[in-house]
Design a protein around this motif. Sequence first.
Motif, PDB file in Angstrom:
ATOM      1  N   ALA A 240      -3.895  -1.380  -7.970  1.00  0.00           N
ATOM      2  CA  ALA A 240      -5.266  -1.232  -7.479  1.00  0.00           C
ATOM      3  C   ALA A 240      -5.455   0.188  -6.977  1.00  0.00           C
ATOM      4  O   ALA A 240      -4.510   0.820  -6.499  1.00  0.00           O
ATOM      5  CB  ALA A 240      -5.549  -2.232  -6.361  1.00  0.00           C
ATOM      6  N   VAL A 241      -6.672   0.677  -7.122  1.00  0.00           N
ATOM      7  CA  VAL A 241      -7.011   2.011  -6.625  1.00  0.00           C
ATOM      8  C   VAL A 241      -8.249   1.893  -5.746  1.00  0.00           C
ATOM      9  O   VAL A 241      -9.080   1.005  -5.938  1.00  0.00           O
ATOM     10  CB  VAL A 241      -7.243   3.022  -7.774  1.00  0.00           C
ATOM     11  CG1 VAL A 241      -5.969   3.248  -8.562  1.00  0.00           C
ATOM     12  CG2 VAL A 241      -8.349   2.572  -8.696  1.00  0.00           C
TER      13      VAL A 241
ATOM     14  N   ASP B  17      -2.271   6.436   1.154  1.00  0.00           N
ATOM     15  CA  ASP B  17      -2.788   6.756  -0.167  1.00  0.00           C
ATOM     16  C   ASP B  17      -3.926   5.807  -0.511  1.00  0.00           C
ATOM     17  O   ASP B  17      -4.308   4.948   0.266  1.00  0.00           O
ATOM     18  CB  ASP B  17      -1.653   6.647  -1.191  1.00  0.00           C
ATOM     19  CG  ASP B  17      -1.941   7.416  -2.471  1.00  0.00           C
ATOM     20  OD1 ASP B  17      -3.036   7.971  -2.614  1.00  0.00           O
ATOM     21  OD2 ASP B  17      -1.051   7.459  -3.327  1.00  0.00           O
ATOM     22  N   THR B  18      -4.415   5.942  -1.692  1.00  0.00           N
ATOM     23  CA  THR B  18      -5.520   5.126  -2.166  1.00  0.00           C
ATOM     24  C   THR B  18      -5.080   4.211  -3.297  1.00  0.00           C
ATOM     25  O   THR B  18      -5.884   3.846  -4.151  1.00  0.00           O
ATOM     26  CB  THR B  18      -6.675   6.022  -2.635  1.00  0.00           C
ATOM     27  OG1 THR B  18      -6.178   6.901  -3.645  1.00  0.00           O
ATOM     28  CG2 THR B  18      -7.266   6.822  -1.495  1.00  0.00           C
ATOM     29  N   THR B  19      -3.815   3.845  -3.324  1.00  0.00           N
ATOM     30  CA  THR B  19      -3.316   2.943  -4.349  1.00  0.00           C
ATOM     31  C   THR B  19      -2.514   1.816  -3.693  1.00  0.00           C
ATOM     32  O   THR B  19      -2.012   1.955  -2.588  1.00  0.00           O
ATOM     33  CB  THR B  19      -2.409   3.661  -5.375  1.00  0.00           C
ATOM     34  OG1 THR B  19      -1.284   4.219  -4.699  1.00  0.00           O
ATOM     35  CG2 THR B  19      -3.172   4.755  -6.102  1.00  0.00           C
ATOM     36  N   ALA B  20      -2.440   0.721  -4.413  1.00  0.00           N
ATOM     37  CA  ALA B  20      -1.668  -0.422  -3.936  1.00  0.00           C
ATOM     38  C   ALA B  20      -1.083  -1.142  -5.151  1.00  0.00           C
ATOM     39  O   ALA B  20      -1.653  -1.110  -6.241  1.00  0.00           O
ATOM     40  CB  ALA B  20      -2.547  -1.375  -3.131  1.00  0.00           C
ATOM     41  N   ILE B  21       0.050  -1.768  -4.940  1.00  0.00           N
ATOM     42  CA  ILE B  21       0.671  -2.616  -5.956  1.00  0.00           C
ATOM     43  C   ILE B  21       0.640  -4.045  -5.414  1.00  0.00           C
ATOM     44  O   ILE B  21       1.109  -4.305  -4.310  1.00  0.00           O
ATOM     45  CB  ILE B  21       2.133  -2.193  -6.256  1.00  0.00           C
ATOM     46  CG1 ILE B  21       2.190  -0.730  -6.710  1.00  0.00           C
ATOM     47  CG2 ILE B  21       2.757  -3.127  -7.284  1.00  0.00           C
ATOM     48  CD1 ILE B  21       1.483  -0.441  -8.011  1.00  0.00           C
ATOM     49  N   ILE B  22       0.078  -4.943  -6.219  1.00  0.00           N
ATOM     50  CA  ILE B  22      -0.066  -6.331  -5.807  1.00  0.00           C
ATOM     51  C   ILE B  22       0.888  -7.185  -6.630  1.00  0.00           C
ATOM     52  O   ILE B  22       0.872  -7.151  -7.850  1.00  0.00           O
ATOM     53  CB  ILE B  22      -1.517  -6.833  -6.004  1.00  0.00           C
ATOM     54  CG1 ILE B  22      -2.492  -5.943  -5.245  1.00  0.00           C
ATOM     55  CG2 ILE B  22      -1.663  -8.264  -5.542  1.00  0.00           C
ATOM     56  CD1 ILE B  22      -3.143  -4.904  -6.065  1.00  0.00           C
TER      57      ILE B  22
ATOM     58  N   TYR C 287       0.854  -1.177   0.000  1.00  0.00           N
ATOM     59  CA  TYR C 287       0.000   0.000   0.000  1.00  0.00           C
ATOM     60  C   TYR C 287       0.891   1.228   0.000  1.00  0.00           C
ATOM     61  O   TYR C 287       1.887   1.274   0.721  1.00  0.00           O
ATOM     62  CB  TYR C 287      -0.878   0.031   1.253  1.00  0.00           C
ATOM     63  CG  TYR C 287      -1.827  -1.127   1.334  1.00  0.00           C
ATOM     64  CD1 TYR C 287      -3.067  -1.068   0.713  1.00  0.00           C
ATOM     65  CD2 TYR C 287      -1.500  -2.275   2.037  1.00  0.00           C
ATOM     66  CE1 TYR C 287      -3.948  -2.130   0.780  1.00  0.00           C
ATOM     67  CE2 TYR C 287      -2.373  -3.339   2.115  1.00  0.00           C
ATOM     68  CZ  TYR C 287      -3.603  -3.259   1.492  1.00  0.00           C
ATOM     69  OH  TYR C 287      -4.470  -4.313   1.560  1.00  0.00           O
ATOM     70  N   ASN C 288       0.543   2.192  -0.808  1.00  0.00           N
ATOM     71  CA  ASN C 288       1.245   3.470  -0.751  1.00  0.00           C
ATOM     72  C   ASN C 288       0.753   4.161   0.505  1.00  0.00           C
ATOM     73  O   ASN C 288      -0.445   4.368   0.668  1.00  0.00           O
ATOM     74  CB  ASN C 288       0.990   4.297  -2.005  1.00  0.00           C
ATOM     75  CG  ASN C 288       1.615   3.647  -3.218  1.00  0.00           C
ATOM     76  OD1 ASN C 288       2.655   3.024  -3.114  1.00  0.00           O
ATOM     77  ND2 ASN C 288       0.971   3.776  -4.362  1.00  0.00           N
TER      78      ASN C 288
END
Length: 161
Positions: free
Chosen positions: A139-140, A105-110, A101-102
């Motif tokens: 993902a957002v 923030d509202t973004t993530a890298i999976i 998760y950033n």
Amino acid sequence: MKFNFWKTSSLFRNSFFVFCTLMIANSCDLGHKGKSDQLENDVDSFAQKYYNWQFEDALPYCTSDSKKWLQYAASNVHKADINLLRNKNQGASYEINDINYNNGDTTAIINIKVYNFLQMDTIGNSGRIIPSAVFFLKAVFHHEWKIKMEGLPRSEKQNHD
């Protein structure tokens, strides 16, 4: 009369420090938006559908602007690809390696590893079965987590053994 903080009771000082620490911790957004289990469920559903070439069924787990990429993938399916999919003994499988998760923030890298999947080849050529590869999905969060496709997912590493 002057107030001297250090001459107050230790109970008052300790309570004050605990209160300040809690206030600072609560004022910092150290977590991420949304629920982790909802994101994991959406990644799970997306991966199951996408890597088994059920592009239309993958759509509910993506952002609306990702639709064009799923349509593009579907438009490049050839009869030879369908035959390869039908002749496979089992579908693609995957595991979620990590979710980053950033911070705040509202973004993530999976990071996922996908096994036994049919990878598209160049236009006009049928795909090929790949034993395993690593992918990074974005993902957002906007009311709920969704996969955001900015292109077709590309593998970072492939294991051809």
